[in-house]
Each structure stands twice: as C-alpha cells, then as structure tokens.
Design an enzyme around this catalytic site. Structure first.
Site, PDB file in Angstrom:
ATOM      1  N   LYS A  80       1.035  -1.046   0.100  1.00 38.72           N
ATOM      2  CA  LYS A  80       0.113   0.128   0.174  1.00 38.72           C
ATOM      3  C   LYS A  80       0.841   1.343  -0.027  1.00 38.72           C
ATOM      4  CE  LYS A  80      -4.006   2.009   2.359  1.00 38.72           C
ATOM      5  NZ  LYS A  80      -5.081   1.907   3.386  1.00 38.72           N
ATOM      6  N   SER A 155      -9.998   2.190   2.204  1.00 39.56           N
ATOM      7  CA  SER A 155      -9.413   2.949   1.498  1.00 39.56           C
ATOM      8  C   SER A 155      -8.216   2.088   0.577  1.00 39.56           C
ATOM      9  CB  SER A 155      -8.313   3.905   2.208  1.00 39.56           C
ATOM     10  OG  SER A 155      -7.429   3.316   3.242  1.00 39.56           O
ATOM     11  N   SER A 179      -9.875  -0.284   6.558  1.00 35.99           N
ATOM     12  CA  SER A 179      -9.484  -0.031   5.200  1.00 35.99           C
ATOM     13  C   SER A 179      -8.653  -1.207   4.547  1.00 35.99           C
ATOM     14  CB  SER A 179      -8.530   0.827   5.157  1.00 35.99           C
ATOM     15  OG  SER A 179      -9.118   2.127   5.137  1.00 35.99           O
TER      16      SER A 179
HETATM   17  N1  GLN Z   1     -13.272   4.350   5.309  1.00 32.00           N
HETATM   18  C1  GLN Z   1     -12.745   4.743   6.598  1.00 32.00           C
HETATM   19  C2  GLN Z   1     -12.405   5.952   6.497  1.00 32.00           C
HETATM   20  O1  GLN Z   1     -12.818   6.803   5.601  1.00 32.00           O
HETATM   21  C3  GLN Z   1     -11.611   3.928   7.105  1.00 32.00           C
HETATM   22  C4  GLN Z   1     -10.255   4.472   6.404  1.00 32.00           C
HETATM   23  C5  GLN Z   1      -9.062   3.530   6.893  1.00 32.00           C
HETATM   24  O2  GLN Z   1      -9.257   2.572   7.647  1.00 32.00           O
HETATM   25  N2  GLN Z   1      -8.066   4.063   6.610  1.00 32.00           N
HETATM   26  O3  GLN Z   1     -11.856   6.685   7.227  1.00 32.00           O
END
Ligand code: GLN
Length: 500
Positions: A80, A155, A179
């Site tokens: 990532k 994400s 994410s």
């Molecule tokens: N979807 C969640 C957010 O927008 C989680 C993001 C993440 O885990 N980095 O914050």
C-alpha cells in the site's frame, strides 16, 4: 509450472523448495499479469519490475545456497502506498506527495525485504487513506476485478484488488476504520487488522495515530497468517508498539478448530442497512459454526450505534494535526513559490492545490472539533463514547471467545454511486470501526456471494487484544468447510478479466 498467479503463497514456497520453480519466474509471472490487466484494474500506482526481479534473484541464489529462509521468501507482494519505501515513490494517493521518494524504509518494509519478499510495486488507495472505495485517490479509482464498474473497497482498494486480479499473492494494507477488512470483504479476499501496536507504524504515513494499524492481506487464511508473522513484533522506533511475543497466528491458521468455542453475534451489527444477501450468507455461517461444535450466542454491544459518529470526530481531529506537516516546504508538491510570496502564502496555495475535497473536508471538521469552545462538546464527547465501546467489548469478551458480524453492510457498490454523499460513504464502515476505537484485532474472510448480485460477502471476526490467533483459528475452520462446500476457492467463481 502453470498458473503460478493462481497459487497460494504457501504452495509457491513449497514449489520453490522442491526446485520446481524460481522466485524470478513467479515474480515475472505476476509482472506479466500486471502488464496484462492493470490497465483495467488500476490496482498499482507504481510498478517496480527491476527491484522486484532483483530481490527475487537474490532469494533464488540464497535458496540454491541452502540458506535458511523465511516462510514466504520469494513470494512477491503489493505494498500500500502509505508505507515509506526507500527509492520508491510514496504518494498516499495524493498529489501532495507526488514526486516524493522516501530516503528510508518503514519498519514493515524492512521486515519484508529481510524476509526475501519481492515488492512488485505500490498499490492505489484513497487519498491519505480517507475513504471506503478508492475513488478518492488523486490518481483515479481502482476497479473491482469481480465487476470493473464497481469499487474494490477502500481505502486500501489497490491491495485487495491486486489479490483478486491475481496480480499478487500477498499484499500489505493499513486499517484505521476498516481499510483492510472492508476491501477484503468486497473483493472476496482475506484481510486482518492486527491488535493496535502489534505491527510497527514507523514509516507509515499517519492518518489517525490512535487508530492506524498495518496488516496482512492474501487470498486465504494461512497465507495471511504467514505474512502477519513476518511483519508483526516489537519495534523500539514506534512508541505504541507492544513489547510482547507475537500471538501464534500461523499455528492457529493450521489448526482451525472451533469445537467448544463460544462465539458471539453482535446484535447491533445487523438489520437496517444490511443487504439481504449479506445477512443470508452471515446466517448460514452461524449455522456452519454450530455444526462445527461452537456455541453461538447473541451478544449486545449497546454503544456500537454511536461508534461511527465518535470515529468521525476523533479521526478528523487527529488527521487535522497529522496532515499539518504537508506544507509544501518539507515534502513533495510546492505551489506558488515564485519569489514574490510569503512562506504562509506558499503553504496555503500548496495545501489548496495538493489536497483533494475529502481530505480538506476532514481537516476542516477536525480543526473545528478541536477549537476552543468546541473541544469538550465534540472531541471530549467522542472520547467518552470510545471508552464505552471498549467497555462493551470487555463485557462481551467476558462471555465469548470471539465476536462476529458481517464485515460490510453491502457488497461492492458502483463507482460513482456514493461520491456525492460523504455520509453514505462513511456508513460502509459501521461494522469495522468499533475494533479500531478499542484497539482490537479483526479479520474479514469471504463467506460466499450474495444471491441478488453474485458479489463477495465478508465475515468479520473480532477478538480481544493480543488474541489475534483466535481470528485465524476461527477463520481457518470456516474456510476449510467452505472450500469443500464450494469445491474450491471463492475466486474460482469470479469472471475472467479481459487481459487474461
Ligand atoms: N473508510 C474509513 C475512513 O474513511 C476507514 C479508512 C481507513 O481505515 N484508513 O476513514
């Protein structure tokens, strides 16, 4: 050897040990696959063919030399783009970091390199890990290999999509509110958010420091456990890193025995908002666990309905501070530096040009929530909710060994469907956010396709802190049953990609 790209990581290692295939061949097969399909999938922001092949050749030489190698030596991986990687671009999916080449490796990256794991490239993500669909990447969305018109989750959509598209057998993600797990759920792959502090955050670009955790992603439970054990462990360079032995996740993944275990279904993570087919597959899994000798009971976590609201105050508050360092002076982009402007003007122009709308929204929300006069009303209240959620978990784990729920309320939605409405995007993480708030470990693994759309459904397993091994034990038991029921892995049911 045929079909190297569809093999499990553990089988690839066996084949290398048996002299049937080399890491260079395996790595090349995945690079070829990336060349063939990533134009459609867009899981990668940057591919490092030379670096990956060089690392593969080094491992092949060590293996030929009879050296003692790690359990995943020679198996390539997608990383990532939130982890600093020396000599490789690290953008966090943002224009703000375009052109930044870190001078050092994150601890996790050092561990991967030391384990002989070739890094294929950096995977796409929502900008600074804010989102549930990877549509907030400044470099364009990633597409779900099950249906290219749909999102791969976020994400870390690139890290899950590269697995589902057979561009990599392993990937690394980061999970602040879901994410790793939500992308795993909607792509039919496995992902684990370890216990907070279980994996080093040194060299990981911070979103919300009290929630962020790096974790492993793969197409099955054992491969995920093998990767988990490579990256986990104490790091003196991360003050939140836990200085205790890593739970035996690999042993647990090989065991897969739930007989006599007590498993709790979280009452608050079902019903309204959960797609019918997601609920159907979840209910079937409960029956499956009972058939394997587990006792399944319903457990109430009454404060979970407030988790999302608390998270969307705590996360913006922390990120408004963490992202202050992107000022055009130290990293990446700089705008308006023509000699006529003040430093403050250059910073302001750079931040306006470098950050996308979701990042700006959260910085503004966090700055507001932390400002004098509002701090107690918003941030302080959210922290109290956080404590109540941790207490809900503590009470539940006094009764049961693990908790389960659907990972995401729906299967993968269409690209564009939720971009106009941030709250509808946030709701994808209702089930995954509680464990981040409490610092606990969570896994998502595939439990079938929703009957109404034939798209993957994920099961979430949650465990007490430092009991990450329980996730793998329960996950492996379920996976074994489903493999025999389906006659093979879930991805065998996925449509072929055009480039294949
Ligand atoms: N979807 C969640 C957010 O927008 C989680 C993001 C993440 O885990 N980095 O914050």
């Amino acid at each position: 050897m045929s079909d190297l790209i569809r093999m499990n990581a553990s089988d690839l290692v066996e084949a290398m040990n048996a002299g049937q295939v080399s890491s260079v061949e395996i790595t090349q097969a995945h690079l070829d696959r990336i060349a063939a399909v990533d134009g459609d999938v867009h899981a990668f922001l940057h591919v490092d063919s030379k670096g990956a092949l060089d690392a593969a050749a080094a491992v092949d030489a060590q293996r030929a030399d009879g050296q003692n190698l790690s359990a995943l030596a020679g198996v390539p991986l997608g990383l990532k783009d939130i982890l600093a990687s020396k000599g490789l671009p690290t953008t966090c999916g943002s224009k703000m970091l375009e052109g930044w080449i870190p001078p050092y490796d994150a601890t996790v990256v050092t561990k991967l390199r030391d384990a002989g794991i070739p890094i294929l490239g950096k995977t796409n993500m929502d900008e600074f890990a804010m989102g549930s669909s990877t549509e907030h990447s400044a470099y364009g969305p990633t597409h779900n290999p099950w249906d290219l018109e749909r999102i791969p989750g976020g994400s870390g959509g690139g890290s899950s999509a590269c697995l589902a598209a057979f561009e990599a057998p392993l990937a690394i993600g980061s999970d602040t509110g879901g994410s790793i797990r939500q992308p795993a759920a909607v792509t039919g792959t496995v992902g684990v958010k370890p216990t907070y502090g279980g994996v080093s955050r040194y060299g990981v670009v911070a979103l919300a420091s009290s929630l962020d955790q790096v974790g492993p992603c793969a197409r099955n439970v054992l491969d995920t456990a093998l990767l988990h054990s490579v990256i986990a462990g104490h790091d003196p360079r991360d003050s939140t890193s836990i200085n205790k032995p890593v739970p035996d996740v690999v042993g647990a993944a090989r065991r897969g025995d739930v007989k006599g275990m007590k498993i709790g279904v979280v009452r608050e993570l079902s019903g309204e908002g959960f797609q019918a087919g997601v609920q159907t597959r979840f209910d079937e899994t409960v029956t499956l666990l009972e058939g394997l000798g587990a006792e399944v009971v319903e457990v109430s976590c009454p404060n979970f309905p407030h988790a999302l609201a608390a998270y969307y105050l705590i996360l913006p508050s922390e990120c408004s501070s963490n992202l202050a360092k992107f000022d055009g002076i130290r990293f990446g982009l700089r705008v308006g530096d023509d000699g006529s402007k003040s430093v403050e003007q250059v910073m302001s122009e750079t931040r306006a040009a470098g950050f996308g709308p979701e990042v700006i929204r959260r910085i503004m929300l966090g700055t507001y929530a932390l400002s004098a006069g509002y701090y107690d009303a918003y941030y302080g209240q959210a922290q109290k909710i956080r404590t109540l959620i941790a207490q809900d978990f503590a009470k539940a784990f006094a009764q049961v060994d693990v908790l389960i729920s659907p990972t995401a309320p729906t299967t993968a939605f269409k690209i564009g469907e939720k971009m106009a409405d941030p709250v509808s995007m946030y709701l994808n993480d209702v089930a995954t956010i509680p464990v981040n708030l409490a610092g606990l470990p969570g896994m998502s693994l595939p439990i079938g396709l929703a009957p109404e759309d034939n798209l993957p459904v994920g099961l979430q397993i949650m465990a007490p802190a430092m009991a990450d091994d329980r996730l793998y034990n329960v996950g492996a038991a379920i996976e074994r049953e489903l493999l025999s029921k389906w006659g093979g892995p879930i991805w065998a049911q996925a449509p072929e990609l055009a480039g294949a």
